[in-house]
Design a protein around this motif. Structure first.
Motif, mmCIF file in Angstrom:
data_model
loop_
_atom_site.group_PDB
_atom_site.id
_atom_site.type_symbol
_atom_site.label_atom_id
_atom_site.label_comp_id
_atom_site.label_asym_id
_atom_site.label_seq_id
_atom_site.Cartn_x
_atom_site.Cartn_y
_atom_site.Cartn_z
ATOM 1 N N CYS A 75 7.831 -1.983 -13.595
ATOM 2 C CA CYS A 75 6.927 -2.855 -12.839
ATOM 3 C C CYS A 75 7.391 -4.305 -12.867
ATOM 4 C CB CYS A 75 5.518 -2.806 -13.431
ATOM 5 S SG CYS A 75 4.994 -1.178 -14.033
ATOM 6 N N CYS A 132 8.627 -6.916 -10.208
ATOM 7 C CA CYS A 132 7.675 -7.467 -9.243
ATOM 8 C C CYS A 132 6.440 -8.092 -9.880
ATOM 9 C CB CYS A 132 7.219 -6.373 -8.285
ATOM 10 S SG CYS A 132 8.575 -5.628 -7.344
ATOM 11 N N HIS A 133 6.119 -7.730 -11.121
ATOM 12 C CA HIS A 133 4.878 -8.190 -11.752
ATOM 13 C C HIS A 133 5.139 -8.859 -13.089
ATOM 14 C CE1 HIS A 133 2.133 -6.056 -9.027
ATOM 15 N NE2 HIS A 133 2.889 -4.980 -9.133
ATOM 16 N N TYR A 141 -1.980 -11.119 -0.418
ATOM 17 C CA TYR A 141 -2.157 -9.656 -0.393
ATOM 18 C C TYR A 141 -2.083 -9.108 1.028
ATOM 19 C CZ TYR A 141 -4.015 -9.768 -5.198
ATOM 20 O OH TYR A 141 -4.180 -9.918 -6.547
ATOM 21 N N SER A 142 -1.832 -7.803 1.099
ATOM 22 C CA SER A 142 -1.945 -7.093 2.382
ATOM 23 C C SER A 142 -3.421 -7.032 2.770
ATOM 24 C CB SER A 142 -1.408 -5.671 2.233
ATOM 25 O OG SER A 142 -2.213 -4.943 1.321
ATOM 26 N N THR A 201 -0.656 -0.973 1.899
ATOM 27 C CA THR A 201 -0.330 -1.852 0.769
ATOM 28 C C THR A 201 1.117 -2.324 0.829
ATOM 29 O OG1 THR A 201 -0.290 -2.091 -1.634
ATOM 30 C CG2 THR A 201 0.298 0.072 -0.770
ATOM 31 N N MET A 230 2.767 -2.835 -1.828
ATOM 32 C CA MET A 230 3.478 -2.310 -3.007
ATOM 33 C C MET A 230 4.296 -1.102 -2.583
ATOM 34 S SD MET A 230 2.246 -1.653 -6.847
ATOM 35 C CE MET A 230 2.640 -0.139 -7.691
HETATM 36 C C1 HEC Z 1 8.785 -3.502 -5.547
HETATM 37 C C2 HEC Z 1 7.810 -4.349 -6.171
HETATM 38 C C3 HEC Z 1 6.713 -3.701 -7.003
HETATM 39 C C4 HEC Z 1 6.847 -2.828 -8.061
HETATM 40 C C5 HEC Z 1 8.119 -2.233 -8.654
HETATM 41 C C6 HEC Z 1 5.506 -2.607 -8.547
HETATM 42 N N1 HEC Z 1 4.598 -3.302 -7.808
HETATM 43 FE FE1 HEC Z 1 2.589 -3.368 -8.078
HETATM 44 N N2 HEC Z 1 2.388 -4.545 -6.465
HETATM 45 C C7 HEC Z 1 3.424 -5.037 -5.682
HETATM 46 C C8 HEC Z 1 2.896 -5.784 -4.568
HETATM 47 C C9 HEC Z 1 3.696 -6.482 -3.486
HETATM 48 C C10 HEC Z 1 1.491 -5.743 -4.699
HETATM 49 C C11 HEC Z 1 0.461 -6.310 -3.756
HETATM 50 C C12 HEC Z 1 0.016 -5.168 -2.863
HETATM 51 C C13 HEC Z 1 -0.778 -5.542 -1.621
HETATM 52 O O1 HEC Z 1 -1.090 -6.710 -1.400
HETATM 53 O O2 HEC Z 1 -1.059 -4.604 -0.874
HETATM 54 C C14 HEC Z 1 1.208 -4.960 -5.903
HETATM 55 C C15 HEC Z 1 -0.065 -4.698 -6.388
HETATM 56 C C16 HEC Z 1 -0.343 -4.068 -7.571
HETATM 57 C C17 HEC Z 1 -1.647 -3.916 -8.136
HETATM 58 C C18 HEC Z 1 -2.945 -4.465 -7.578
HETATM 59 C C19 HEC Z 1 -3.161 -5.840 -8.213
HETATM 60 C C20 HEC Z 1 -4.322 -6.639 -7.687
HETATM 61 O O3 HEC Z 1 -4.374 -7.833 -8.011
HETATM 62 O O4 HEC Z 1 -5.182 -6.101 -6.988
HETATM 63 C C21 HEC Z 1 -1.501 -3.237 -9.319
HETATM 64 C C22 HEC Z 1 -2.582 -2.831 -10.273
HETATM 65 C C23 HEC Z 1 -0.093 -2.961 -9.469
HETATM 66 N N3 HEC Z 1 0.581 -3.468 -8.395
HETATM 67 C C24 HEC Z 1 0.453 -2.302 -10.551
HETATM 68 C C25 HEC Z 1 1.801 -1.987 -10.665
HETATM 69 C C26 HEC Z 1 2.364 -1.274 -11.778
HETATM 70 C C27 HEC Z 1 1.588 -0.837 -13.007
HETATM 71 C C28 HEC Z 1 3.680 -1.104 -11.511
HETATM 72 C C29 HEC Z 1 4.726 -0.373 -12.336
HETATM 73 C C30 HEC Z 1 4.447 1.003 -12.619
HETATM 74 C C31 HEC Z 1 3.959 -1.746 -10.242
HETATM 75 N N4 HEC Z 1 2.789 -2.262 -9.764
HETATM 76 C C32 HEC Z 1 5.205 -1.797 -9.630
HETATM 77 C C33 HEC Z 1 4.763 -4.831 -5.913
HETATM 78 C C34 HEC Z 1 5.293 -3.984 -6.854
#
Ligand code: HEC
Length: 124
Positions: free
Chosen positions: A36, A39-40, A68-69, A98, A100
Motif C-alpha cells: 500500500c 500510494c498511502h 477523491y473520485s 474509485t 484506487m
Molecule cells: C496504486 C496506488 C494505490 C495502492 C497500491 C493502494 N491504494 Fe488505496 N487508494 C488509492 C487511491 C488513489 C485512493 C482514493 C480512491 C478514490 O478517490 O476513489 C485510495 C483509497 C483508499 C482508501 C479509502 C480512504 C479514504 O480516505 O476514504 C483506503 C481505506 C485504502 N485506499 C486502503 C488501501 C490499502 C490498505 C492498500 C494496500 C493493501 C491500498 N489502499 C493500496 C491508491 C492506492
C-alpha cells in the motif's frame, strides 16, 4: 500441537472465513502494508492516495486536501472491519469508479492482518 488440536484449529480457520472475518495480526499487517505504501502514508501526508492514519472509524472520502473520485465521495460509509475487508477484496466492486487502481488483496487472512495494522494507526 496434538493432532486433534490441529484438526480443530483447521476447522475453526475454515469456519471463521464465512461469515465472520478472520482475526488479524497487526505485526504481519505492517509488513504487508508494503503493498500500500507506494500510494498511502501513515502520517498526515497524502500521496497518490489519501493518508491512512486514523482510517478506521473515518468516513470514506473525507481527508482534507485529497482529490477523491466522485464514487468515493458518494460512497461515504465509515471504514470498519467489514467495509475495509470488502473494499480491499475488490475496490471497484464496492466503490464503482474509485481511483484506487491497485491494492486489491485476494487472501482473506492478508486483508485481516492489514486491517489489524490499520487499527493501530492513530489520527494525525
Ligand atoms: C496504486 C496506488 C494505490 C495502492 C497500491 C493502494 N491504494 Fe488505496 N487508494 C488509492 C487511491 C488513489 C485512493 C482514493 C480512491 C478514490 O478517490 O476513489 C485510495 C483509497 C483508499 C482508501 C479509502 C480512504 C479514504 O480516505 O476514504 C483506503 C481505506 C485504502 N485506499 C486502503 C488501501 C490499502 C490498505 C492498500 C494496500 C493493501 C491500498 N489502499 C493500496 C491508491 C492506492
Amino acid at each position: 500441537m496434538r493432532l486433534t488440536h490441529w484438526v480443530l484449529a483447521a476447522l475453526l480457520t475454515v469456519g471463521g472465513m464465512t461469515p465472520a472475518l478472520a482475526d488479524g495480526d497487526a505485526a504481519r499487517g505492517k509488513t504487508l502494508f508494503s503493498r500500500c505504501s507506494a500510494c498511502h502514508t501513515v502520517t498526515d501526508q497524502n500521496k497518490i492516495g489519501p493518508h491512512l492514519s486514523g482510517v478506521v472509524g473515518r468516513t470514506a472520502g473525507t481527508v482534507a486536501g485529497f482529490n477523491y473520485s466522485k464514487g468515493m465521495v458518494a460512497y461515504a460509509q465509515v471504514w470498519d472491519d467489514t467495509t475495509l475487508d470488502t473494499f480491499l477484496s475488490g475496490p471497484n466492486k464496492l466503490v464503482p469508479g474509485t481511483k484506487m487502481a491497485a491494492g486489491a488483496i485476494a487472501n482473506p487472512q492478508d486483508r485481516a492482518d492489514i486491517i489489524a495494522y490499520l487499527k493501530t494507526l492513530t489520527t494525525p
